[in-house]
Design an enzyme around this catalytic site. Sequence first.
Site, short mmCIF file in Angstrom:
data_model
loop_
_atom_site.label_atom_id
_atom_site.label_comp_id
_atom_site.label_asym_id
_atom_site.label_seq_id
_atom_site.Cartn_x
_atom_site.Cartn_y
_atom_site.Cartn_z
N LEU A 103 2.96 3.83 -11.66
CA LEU A 103 3.21 2.68 -12.55
C LEU A 103 2.39 2.76 -13.83
O LEU A 103 2.75 2.15 -14.85
CB LEU A 103 2.92 1.36 -11.83
CG LEU A 103 3.88 0.98 -10.71
CD1 LEU A 103 3.29 -0.14 -9.85
CD2 LEU A 103 5.23 0.55 -11.28
N GLY A 156 5.48 -2.92 -5.88
CA GLY A 156 4.52 -1.86 -6.18
C GLY A 156 3.17 -2.37 -6.63
O GLY A 156 2.97 -3.56 -6.89
N TYR A 216 -8.13 -8.55 -6.75
CA TYR A 216 -6.71 -8.43 -6.47
C TYR A 216 -5.99 -9.72 -6.86
O TYR A 216 -4.98 -9.71 -7.59
CB TYR A 216 -6.49 -8.10 -4.98
CG TYR A 216 -5.09 -8.33 -4.51
CD1 TYR A 216 -4.02 -7.66 -5.10
CD2 TYR A 216 -4.81 -9.23 -3.47
CE1 TYR A 216 -2.72 -7.88 -4.66
CE2 TYR A 216 -3.53 -9.44 -3.04
CZ TYR A 216 -2.48 -8.78 -3.64
OH TYR A 216 -1.19 -9.00 -3.22
N CYS A 249 3.58 -11.40 5.30
CA CYS A 249 4.92 -10.90 5.61
C CYS A 249 4.84 -9.80 6.65
O CYS A 249 4.69 -8.62 6.32
CB CYS A 249 5.60 -10.41 4.32
SG CYS A 249 7.39 -10.30 4.46
#
Lengths: 262, 262, 262, 262, 262, 262
Positions: free
Chosen positions: C50, C70, C134, C164
């Site tokens: 990325l 990503g 983060y 998740c």
Amino acid sequence: MERLLITGAAGQLGRVMRERLAPLGRTIRLADRAPLDPPGENEECVQCDLADRGAVNELVVGCDAIVHLGGISVERPFSEILDGNILGLYNLYEAARANNKPRILFASTNHTIGYYPQGERLGPNAPYRPDGLYGVSKCFGEALARMYFEKFGQETALVRIGSCLPEPVNYRMLSTWFSHDDFVSLTEAVFRVPVLGCPVIWGASANDAGWWDNSHVSWLGWRPKDNAEVFRQKVAENTPTPQPGDSLVRYQGGAFVDDPIY
Amino acid sequence: MERLLITGAAGQLGRVMRERLAPLGRTIRLADRAPLDPPGENEECVQCDLADRGAVNELVVGCDAIVHLGGISVERPFSEILDGNILGLYNLYEAARANNKPRILFASTNHTIGYYPQGERLGPNAPYRPDGLYGVSKCFGEALARMYFEKFGQETALVRIGSCLPEPVNYRMLSTWFSHDDFVSLTEAVFRVPVLGCPVIWGASANDAGWWDNSHVSWLGWRPKDNAEVFRQKVAENTPTPQPGDSLVRYQGGAFVDDPIY
Amino acid sequence: MERLLITGAAGQLGRVMRERLAPLGRTIRLADRAPLDPPGENEECVQCDLADRGAVNELVVGCDAIVHLGGISVERPFSEILDGNILGLYNLYEAARANNKPRILFASTNHTIGYYPQGERLGPNAPYRPDGLYGVSKCFGEALARMYFEKFGQETALVRIGSCLPEPVNYRMLSTWFSHDDFVSLTEAVFRVPVLGCPVIWGASANDAGWWDNSHVSWLGWRPKDNAEVFRQKVAENTPTPQPGDSLVRYQGGAFVDDPIY
Amino acid sequence: MERLLITGAAGQLGRVMRERLAPLGRTIRLADRAPLDPPGENEECVQCDLADRGAVNELVVGCDAIVHLGGISVERPFSEILDGNILGLYNLYEAARANNKPRILFASTNHTIGYYPQGERLGPNAPYRPDGLYGVSKCFGEALARMYFEKFGQETALVRIGSCLPEPVNYRMLSTWFSHDDFVSLTEAVFRVPVLGCPVIWGASANDAGWWDNSHVSWLGWRPKDNAEVFRQKVAENTPTPQPGDSLVRYQGGAFVDDPIY
Amino acid sequence: MERLLITGAAGQLGRVMRERLAPLGRTIRLADRAPLDPPGENEECVQCDLADRGAVNELVVGCDAIVHLGGISVERPFSEILDGNILGLYNLYEAARANNKPRILFASTNHTIGYYPQGERLGPNAPYRPDGLYGVSKCFGEALARMYFEKFGQETALVRIGSCLPEPVNYRMLSTWFSHDDFVSLTEAVFRVPVLGCPVIWGASANDAGWWDNSHVSWLGWRPKDNAEVFRQKVAENTPTPQPGDSLVRYQGGAFVDDPIY
Amino acid sequence: MERLLITGAAGQLGRVMRERLAPLGRTIRLADRAPLDPPGENEECVQCDLADRGAVNELVVGCDAIVHLGGISVERPFSEILDGNILGLYNLYEAARANNKPRILFASTNHTIGYYPQGERLGPNAPYRPDGLYGVSKCFGEALARMYFEKFGQETALVRIGSCLPEPVNYRMLSTWFSHDDFVSLTEAVFRVPVLGCPVIWGASANDAGWWDNSHVSWLGWRPKDNAEVFRQKVAENTPTPQPGDSLVRYQGGAFVDDPIY
């Protein structure tokens, strides 16, 4: 007003208000559990324990306005608080109900919300966060007054007094100071408006560093005039610099949060 | 739980909960001022006046959870309310503080907000509008619990019970009904969550016509299952149609707003 | 959709979504910095960093929808977060701007608000309280997406993913669980609505014990179907009972608040 | 109810409600400016122009409930709106005032707030943003009803009808659909509650993709049962996919925002 | 203060503050990437790139207060913003963490909320609506500072500077002007309060036409004294009358919303 | 401004504003249904019934600003209100739409919210509580203006005038007074700002005892200068002390709530 009753008139604040509120009534009736200085012209003095229902009833007879400073105003053993601030307040409101419901200015306190951090602006509906049994007893008082208002139409100004002293003497009081002049002008406004209801009013001067928002009672037409900021230099010179962890600079209730309870 | 204390266990609601909450503790200690039925297996019975500080302290020794249904639960002379709900509650919290602070489910009441009109949805922070001395005493209780939480970390669920009966028996209860099953599941949730704090919780079932918003305690993982709506037809058949002016259909506190005070 | 790009397709969640989202596009383009399993029918696989602006631009060419999983998804040294989540996200949005602005589902995180206590219900506008670098990088991402929306009309769903996983595996996840099925149905809804804008969406199932309020996106027509509550017993049996002081049961971000930063 | 008046009974919605609301009153009085089908059993038919004050007064005599569907319900020249929705409504309320103030269900409309974007959830107090003269006339109607409530105690349900059709027939109606069944059950609830006041009620079914929050009228005990979502597939198949810029998918009022005014 | 660090001291605002803030510290350490004028008495000058972690760490050693004006302050290519405002800010906070966490005044910006229309009053919690990459980088900075506060207790004043110039020079600045005097008095207040936390503070003078509400930081005791209104006539005479469609009079961020991004 | 139209110029307020607003336009066009004093220099006088669409259209031709004081301003038979305030306003807005949409200052009224109790502070979005047909007609007017703004971009200041008199002459006006000077300065501000939109503005001076919060229009840069408080003594001397039950001291609309409607 024909006859204004001031309770707690032998206390620190009571002695000041005995003098300052004198012009508000033709007769000023003064009451306290402790002995009072002899009555002056237009004054009546009554020694009376708020826990004595009959005595309280007699005290209220003939009064058309009450400034209720009586009861306990610091952290004390619960039995004293129970007598002065809970049973005593019930007695006062029953007496008022039986005697034409004179309008009441009730000295509540910022210690009903003492656990809020100092960096938070409060309106009148902030949930209670009392900092001790004293604060809890004033939550009771506000709820009692509210109930008498809804059920019987008894009007009360719930004045949450900050720090009512000649001048601010520590860092926290730069935010909480309530000058004697501003107390007097608030009292005038409370008894002047034709309809009062039962509002919470923050008892504080127009301090630059204040925390409390009185915009909901703008309709009183009361504007405090004093500002603790002018004493900042003096406070800085005369008191130790507080540590960031001190309750004095962390909580709205200041050192009360550190008090033990009995 | 090792030992769950249920106060007020001889009362109407207490007798039901004595049976229904039995599975929650290895030992259930039951207390009341009135005589209790003899203890069954895993039960301990204690006759105790909440106004007796020493007795209350002993009562709490060894308990790790308390469901506090004790005290006065209707409008009564103030002296009774003072003993049961004010001094009694102080005694209970002092006992809890001295005995490892067992978590408390405190039976508060909708009568802390009884003067709100029925057509108004309330969250937990709606300012108090108590409908009598009983309601005022529960405002005191909620403030006291809050203070013990902030000062000492004592956790309490402030459960504002609606109408906890086998089924709704008048029009207002279609909104306020709190089924026994839902009380039980709430109790389980209150003692199950690792961190409780001191939240206000509306004690009501999942009534279609409810007024109270519990979304702020969604994190409890409690979902009431019952719905008073299934009794609407029965209520309509068995009770007189209320007049629009009746307190029963005007105020959240219902007929309590009409009660005199003593 | 003609061609749906899924970034981070070699990651844990990416591998699941590679399979589950396959029906949503005629072609699925899969990208990751790490090697991917060989392409199946209707799949294209692209290895891509990325942080490489040119590569990212090529990656986006021809896509009319992007599910951006990503970048870094746990606490890592800042240099990695800078490359993957900050520079990488800028590259992605520049590529989208240059290529007809395909709608984006951006995997944001509950760690943007991780320092809120678990006992607090949050709407989409709660001020950020990130629990690590983060989380801070995802605040950046949400702000960047918002700016591209206002300036260029680029639409993005800011999905703050909870946990998740196939099922909740600790106490906190009873509140934060986001089932794979519900992720899939949300993705369908996000790409189905004619107008999306740039809303914050809480990525969580219909958990009884949930904290997050999605009522502001009711217009999506998305209703999660799963409920972590059915796993409560299993969690209780398989995991140690958390202590009240554990971050796992105190903060919405859970143990992330305890992570050091690099 | 003894006699229920339904105005606008010859209109599209009126014809449906003539049949569906028949069980609610011993006698149903039907009125319209246009000719009505001949009265059935328990029906009375009256042709009446709302702009005719005397006729409207006679119409209301003897009725104890009114469902007011009459007047203009789409964008029309202002003179028609003035007669039907402004003068006509004044006439209706004057007639009600003169005839024991029967409770009124007033068919207001979502076009009072039509300019809000579809991605915004609205409560009852969202400021007006009408999308045409028709919407403005309903703002007038709501204000008029409110004034009659405050001044005279006249009760009205201000039902802002969404799309009251057999089923949703375009994309927007997946959010705004109001099934006939739900209209009927709402009407029952409105006339069943002992105290109604003058609330705004969103007239919409329990649509997954709905925008409007009725939690403030939970006390009605009304729960819509239908959900437009079951028609999504059908709508997708039978109608063109809307472009993002279409008013149909941008504004709560849909295509009404594009209507000219006369 | 013993040693006050001012970063960005060679910039336009930095040069002013170098002079004006001199009285606040015994030593003033000045830093910039660009060359600085030679140090005066009590001054230390350090040329330092914020992207150089080691250099930044050394810069902070020995400082007990930081006014962080450094980094990029207009729209620039993302690589510059990444170095100065993202990596650079991380370096600064890591250095602060390693060096006793001196209190920081962080120069944030109104461009974090630049897309709000000028006719909207904003409090500190309005969701971000940044108007470019520069604004996005300051959203990052505020989130980073918040995280260091929650995780490590690092205190920061997040000052969203309006237009800090000698006087307002266009129409928008009648609302956004922040006089040098008011910046100085705010800086004094920020470093004077015993407890600061991490508040958002609108950096604007007491402009009659202001948009931003600082009532939440009343506790600072800071009252701006200047008012852009006194320059209205001058602005009207010296600048072209803006067209209603100009960003200068539509958006709080003014012409920044028209800037391209790189 | 080239040509400023003032409607209602023969009324009490109109005659004052004819004189006071003269400096705002090169030409002042004055209109009223009643005869006007002969035109002075730079004045044009037009006798015109607002219900006459053609006449109103001609009236607006060539004007680039409108102060609309015309129509009915007290409780009157509905037919008059219908002509002047409903049909008349529609005619005015259609005329404005056809003639380049000159900015409009619309004289709305506090009687749109007259039923609020005096002890309640209101912002611009408080739901309507009109106190008569006159108040209802102004709700219509505000909604109409809003619709023309959203649909056509027509700008209007919705000025809810309090009591615009030389000085307050009863108790209520200590809260509602709007001095002529402050009206003039507001008018200047309304026509001076480059972008106006369609805001509600409370038309009141800076009265200590005011109820209305204008902070949402701080961006206008308008600061009222007068304060009714200076007249308190005079009011107390010249008017009877109101009883607590008087509408004059209970409702924001004062005695209007007691007016019958026709």
